[in-house]
Design a protein around this motif. Structure first.
Motif, PDB file in Angstrom:
ATOM      1  N   ILE A 270      26.427 -60.264  80.779  1.00 57.78           N
ATOM      2  CA  ILE A 270      26.280 -60.911  82.091  1.00 57.78           C
ATOM      3  C   ILE A 270      24.827 -61.332  82.305  1.00 57.78           C
ATOM      4  CG2 ILE A 270      26.351 -60.505  84.602  1.00 57.78           C
ATOM      5  CD1 ILE A 270      28.813 -58.758  84.143  1.00 57.78           C
ATOM      6  N   ASP A 271      23.895 -60.411  81.993  1.00 55.78           N
ATOM      7  CA  ASP A 271      22.469 -60.718  82.187  1.00 55.78           C
ATOM      8  C   ASP A 271      22.016 -61.870  81.282  1.00 55.78           C
ATOM      9  OD1 ASP A 271      22.528 -58.439  83.784  1.00 55.78           O
ATOM     10  OD2 ASP A 271      21.982 -57.137  82.098  1.00 55.78           O
ATOM     11  N   LEU A 272      22.654 -62.002  80.120  1.00 52.75           N
ATOM     12  CA  LEU A 272      22.280 -63.058  79.176  1.00 52.75           C
ATOM     13  C   LEU A 272      22.914 -64.394  79.544  1.00 52.75           C
ATOM     14  CD1 LEU A 272      22.606 -61.219  75.728  1.00 52.75           C
ATOM     15  CD2 LEU A 272      20.524 -61.756  76.977  1.00 52.75           C
ATOM     16  N   GLY A 273      23.796 -64.397  80.547  1.00 56.33           N
ATOM     17  CA  GLY A 273      24.440 -65.644  80.956  1.00 56.33           C
ATOM     18  C   GLY A 273      25.447 -66.140  79.929  1.00 56.33           C
ATOM     19  N   MET A 274      26.116 -65.208  79.244  1.00 59.15           N
ATOM     20  CA  MET A 274      27.116 -65.609  78.251  1.00 59.15           C
ATOM     21  C   MET A 274      28.290 -66.306  78.956  1.00 59.15           C
ATOM     22  SD  MET A 274      26.354 -64.841  75.152  1.00 59.15           S
ATOM     23  CE  MET A 274      25.065 -63.921  74.312  1.00 59.15           C
ATOM     24  N   PRO A 275      28.921 -67.264  78.269  1.00 61.26           N
ATOM     25  CA  PRO A 275      30.039 -67.978  78.899  1.00 61.26           C
ATOM     26  C   PRO A 275      31.174 -67.015  79.277  1.00 61.26           C
ATOM     27  CG  PRO A 275      29.386 -69.041  76.841  1.00 61.26           C
ATOM     28  CD  PRO A 275      28.640 -67.746  76.912  1.00 61.26           C
ATOM     29  N   GLY A 276      31.774 -67.260  80.401  1.00 65.00           N
ATOM     30  CA  GLY A 276      32.937 -66.471  80.790  1.00 65.00           C
ATOM     31  C   GLY A 276      32.640 -65.170  81.499  1.00 65.00           C
ATOM     32  N   MET A 277      31.372 -64.836  81.641  1.00 65.26           N
ATOM     33  CA  MET A 277      31.021 -63.579  82.301  1.00 65.26           C
ATOM     34  C   MET A 277      31.088 -63.731  83.821  1.00 65.26           C
ATOM     35  SD  MET A 277      30.505 -61.413  80.008  1.00 65.26           S
ATOM     36  CE  MET A 277      31.563 -62.193  78.825  1.00 65.26           C
ATOM     37  N   LEU A 278      31.546 -62.691  84.491  1.00 64.84           N
ATOM     38  CA  LEU A 278      31.608 -62.764  85.953  1.00 64.84           C
ATOM     39  C   LEU A 278      30.744 -61.676  86.591  1.00 64.84           C
ATOM     40  CD1 LEU A 278      35.369 -63.434  86.777  1.00 64.84           C
ATOM     41  CD2 LEU A 278      33.421 -64.924  87.256  1.00 64.84           C
ATOM     42  N   PRO A 279      29.954 -62.066  87.580  1.00 62.47           N
ATOM     43  CA  PRO A 279      29.127 -61.087  88.286  1.00 62.47           C
ATOM     44  C   PRO A 279      29.975 -60.241  89.236  1.00 62.47           C
ATOM     45  CG  PRO A 279      28.897 -63.251  89.301  1.00 62.47           C
ATOM     46  CD  PRO A 279      29.804 -63.424  88.120  1.00 62.47           C
ATOM     47  N   VAL A 280      29.692 -58.927  89.312  1.00 64.20           N
ATOM     48  CA  VAL A 280      30.341 -58.064  90.306  1.00 64.20           C
ATOM     49  C   VAL A 280      29.237 -57.343  91.077  1.00 64.20           C
ATOM     50  CG1 VAL A 280      32.067 -56.282  90.733  1.00 64.20           C
ATOM     51  CG2 VAL A 280      32.269 -57.728  88.712  1.00 64.20           C
ATOM     52  N   LEU A 281      29.284 -57.486  92.385  1.00 65.94           N
ATOM     53  CA  LEU A 281      28.170 -57.036  93.229  1.00 65.94           C
ATOM     54  C   LEU A 281      28.066 -55.500  93.314  1.00 65.94           C
ATOM     55  CD1 LEU A 281      25.901 -57.862  95.173  1.00 65.94           C
ATOM     56  CD2 LEU A 281      27.626 -58.097  96.968  1.00 65.94           C
ATOM     57  N   ASN A 282      26.830 -55.017  93.212  1.00 64.84           N
ATOM     58  CA  ASN A 282      26.505 -53.596  93.268  1.00 64.84           C
ATOM     59  C   ASN A 282      26.506 -53.100  94.728  1.00 64.84           C
ATOM     60  OD1 ASN A 282      25.137 -51.112  93.245  1.00 64.84           O
ATOM     61  ND2 ASN A 282      23.815 -51.725  91.528  1.00 64.84           N
TER      62      ASN A 282
END
Lengths: 479, 95
Positions: free
Chosen positions: A40-52
């Motif tokens: 996620i931190d690397l901005g890989m395709p398909g990754m989704l952020p989930v809020l802390n």
């Protein structure tokens, strides 16, 4: 012409969460490069952020502590720009609906005057990675461990009128975030950073002048220097008939000057839009109230309480409430010293602060506990030892980590308050100094200090000075 | 509404896109028609309408603050064109 300085600050505070704002990678400082940068931190395709959840809670704490509005429905937005330490090509931030809305903070200047500084907003966002510009065969190195670390950006109104006011505001926020335990405040590690928007205008003018933005200044001292330099520079530009260009400038600590950083004018065209990967964050009254119930006593109320409850000066109360750890240590020491508040304050701010400072230690690393220090204060208060001997006892407590009573007994430092013992010491001194005795009795009363000194020396500092004075006067008689 | 050639170039630059000169008039026309649609929508009275932040009528779920990711640097770094000492190397960026 007389100029007025106008300053607004943007403070970035890294939130003290364990994991990142949108990923479950660690935020620990100092790890080997890129070992805490997940897909996620690397901005890989398909990754989704989930809020802390913790990042949200911390932002709400700050909002409540600054009397700001808490936005019931806030939205994350993409701030678009290209830079190698931002792998996605956008930073997830907040734009139109930040989590914390308008509030105010009261600052106090050195001369005691108080001033309200408006807080425009505070929003949650992710930090970028770090670019290392040392030479890697003509390339730059990127470490993405910091990418995705939660930040709260606190934006002030342009309400400050001098570098001193800006520092007071910044220090206030710094104290506050540490009280709330939402940021460690470590400026060397970049956990707490500041950008300053600076402009000048003729005194009395209603409109603001063109501002420049000073980036990433990482110490209180540099903020002051950078602002003062920038103000002088803008005055020179305007007074020589030029115009100030709206731009971002970098403060060079070595040369003590600011210089333009980005020249591309489209750099500020961030094209914000709501992030489709994240849903709106909704907070209800129960949630906000539950956080409000956990807020600690804040610096201002604590300082006022210290003044009233312990009868301290505003200055002493300010020093002792500057951090939660110090304030807790002080209060525990007062309790151990059975309420001897003023004397305890002197010892905490004097000897203890001195040795901590000398050894670059935090209060948490003190080798003397509040209970032990309180025990020492009690022995001064009940005249078991003099203040002078107490310093010796303090040093021994620090190095041997024992309590005051143990050291006083082991070293035989108990103060001599027995009249007979003091009288015999004085007789010895008078006998040894017939010439001075004659002079004193002939009217040279300033010699009293000499006699006191001699008696104290013979008692190895243990005689009670008040009693020595009194008995000496009686024995010497005088004219 | 008609975008100029210069505006099309700027939009492409901001988006990090390389475009061919011969395509610019076509892009200008396509983008302009999108803006025309926006203009058409501007006529609608939206005073009472809350802006839509997301097409789904749902709210954000929160994740507990726990570290669950492990170090996968060894898997990621071979994907990059150049790495050194664990760092990703990129053309020099100078401020």
């Amino acid at each position: 012409m007389e100029w007025e300085t106008v300053i607004g600050l943007e403070i970035h505070a890294q939130l003290a969460t364990h994991s990142k704002i949108f990923s479950a990678a660690s935020t620990a400082y100092g790890a080997e490069a890129n070992t805490q940068a997940c897909a996620i931190d690397l901005g890989m395709p398909g990754m989704l952020p989930v809020l802390n959840a913790e990042a949200v809670r911390m932002a709400v704490k700050l909002g409540l502590a600054t009397g700001s509005e808490i936005t019931r429905r806030s939205v994350f937005a993409r701030k678009n720009y290209f830079y190698p330490d931002l792998p996605k090509g956008y930073q997830i931030s907040q734009f139109e609906l930040p989590i914390v809305g308008p509030g105010t903070l009261e600052i106090e200047l050195k001369d005691g005057t108080r001033k309200q500084v408006g807080i425009t907003r505070a929003h949650l966002e992710e930090d970028a990675g770090k670019s290392l510009h040392e030479d890697f065969h003509g390339m730059s190195g990127i470490d993405l461990n910091r990418a995705g670390t939660p930040l709260i950006e606190i934006v002030s109104e342009p309400d400050m009128r001098s570098a001193a006011e800006a520092i007071a505001y910044m220090k206030k926020i710094h104290t506050l975030v540490r009280y709330l335990e939402i940021c460690d405040g470590n400026m060397q590690e970049g956990s707490f950073r500041c950008d300053a928007n600076v402009s000048i205008r003729p005194v009395g003018a209603a409109e603001f002048g063109t501002r420049t933005e000073l980036k990433n200044i990482n110490s209180f001292r540099f903020v002051e220097r950078a602002i003062n330099y920038e103000v002088e520079r803008q005055i020179d530009v305007l007074e020589s008939g030029g115009t100030v260009t709206q731009e971002t400038r970098l403060y060079d600590t070595d040369k003590n000057e600011t210089r333009p950083m980005r020249s591309k004018e489209e750099a500020n065209d961030y094209r914000y839009f709501p992030d489709p990967d994240l849903l709106p964050v909704e907070l209800d009254e129960d949630y906000i109230q539950a956080i409000a119930d956990t807020l600690p006593e804040l610096p201002d109320p604590k300082r006022e309480r210290f003044q009233q409850e312990y009868d301290l000066s505003a200055y002493d109360a300010g020093v002792l409430s500057a951090s939660r750890e110090l304030a807790d240590f002080y209060e525990a020491t007062v309790a151990a010293a059975k309420g001897t508040a003023k004397l305890t304050a002197n010892w905490v701010m004097g000897e203890l602060a001195g040795v901590l400072n000398k050894q670059s230690l935090d209060i948490g690393a003190s080798r003397i506990s509040p209970e032990q220090l309180g025990g020492l204060v009690l022995r001064i208060e009940d005249n078991t030892i003099s203040g002078k001997i107490a310093k010796e006892v303090f040093e021994a407590m620090w190095s041997e980590q024992q309590d005051a009573d143990t050291i006083i007994e082991a070293r035989g430092l108990r103060q001599i308050t027995d009249t007979g013992a003091i009288e015999s010491l004085i007789d010895e001194v008078i006998e040894a100094h017939p010439k001075q005795t004659e002079q004193y009795r002939g009217g040279a009363e300033k010699l009293l200090g000499f006699f006191v000194g001699q008696v104290m020396k013979r008692s190895q500092g243990k005689a009670n000075p008040g009693m020595v004075n009194k008995v000496l006067r009686d024995k010497l008689g005088g004219s | 509404m008609s975008l100029s050639e210069e505006e099309v170039r700027k939009i492409a630059h901001l988006g990090g896109l390389a475009i061919r000169d011969e395509n610019i008039p076509r892009y200008a026309q396509s983008l302009s028609s999108i803006l025309d649609l926006v203009n058409q929508m501007e006529a609608v009275d939206t005073v009472e309408i809350q802006p839509m932040a997301h097409p789904l009528d749902a709210i954000q779920r929160l994740r507990p603050d726990e570290v669950r990711e492990t170090d996968q640097r060894a898997e990621f770094q071979p994907l990059a064109p150049q790495v050194e000492n664990g760092l990703y190397l990129v053309p020099k960026v100078i401020e």
